[in-house]
Scaffold this active site. Structure first.
Site, PDB file in Angstrom:
ATOM      1  N   GLY A  52      -0.732  -6.030 -10.491  1.00 34.97           N
ATOM      2  CA  GLY A  52      -0.612  -6.586  -9.282  1.00 34.97           C
ATOM      3  C   GLY A  52       0.479  -6.260  -8.456  1.00 34.97           C
ATOM      4  N   GLY A  80      -5.577  -2.486  -5.474  1.00 35.86           N
ATOM      5  CA  GLY A  80      -5.691  -2.936  -6.907  1.00 35.86           C
ATOM      6  C   GLY A  80      -4.758  -2.039  -7.673  1.00 35.86           C
ATOM      7  N   CYS A  81      -4.339  -2.680  -8.719  1.00 37.18           N
ATOM      8  CA  CYS A  81      -3.421  -1.569  -9.816  1.00 37.18           C
ATOM      9  C   CYS A  81      -3.798  -2.429 -11.076  1.00 37.18           C
ATOM     10  CB  CYS A  81      -2.003  -1.740  -9.493  1.00 37.18           C
ATOM     11  SG  CYS A  81      -1.013  -3.264  -9.361  1.00 37.18           S
ATOM     12  N   ARG A  82      -2.963  -2.268 -11.971  1.00 36.52           N
ATOM     13  CA  ARG A  82      -3.039  -2.860 -13.338  1.00 36.52           C
ATOM     14  C   ARG A  82      -2.634  -4.378 -13.325  1.00 36.52           C
ATOM     15  NH1 ARG A  82       0.092  -3.690 -17.558  1.00 36.52           N
ATOM     16  NH2 ARG A  82       1.663  -2.395 -16.997  1.00 36.52           N
TER      17      ARG A  82
END
Length: 96
Positions: free
Chosen positions: A79, A75-77
């Site tokens: 996508g 995950g990240c902020r």
């Protein structure tokens, strides 16, 4: 198989305790807040006016945390990084 999941599904998978979580944001973003139990392996080391510097050890660092058969979310902020990171991980597994 790689699946894209929405935040609610991700929370359910993490609650099952059968999945780990790899946060691919840069360290300073991770330090501002992250999912409980997440492990940070930045996909980018820095972002400058000249471009983004990818982490040349990204795949090896993830491999040090998770075995090939482990289940984990990436995950990240937004996508974007998580999709790029997942593609690199899948490619690395496919070539070994």
């Amino acid at each position: 198989p790689v699946q894209s999941v929405d935040p609610e599904a991700a929370c359910a998978l993490l609650a099952s305790e059968q999945y780990g979580y790899v946060d691919v944001r840069m360290w300073e973003d991770f330090d501002k807040g992250h999912v409980a139990g997440a492990r940070n392996v930045p996909y980018y080391l820095s972002v400058t006016p000249h471009g983004k510097e990818r982490n040349p050890h990204f795949v090896d660092q993830v491999a040090a945390l998770h075995a090939k058969e482990d289940r984990f979310l990436v995950g990240c902020r937004s996508g974007v990084r998580s999709r790029l990171a997942t593609a690199d991980l899948v490619a690395a597994v496919s070539t070994k």
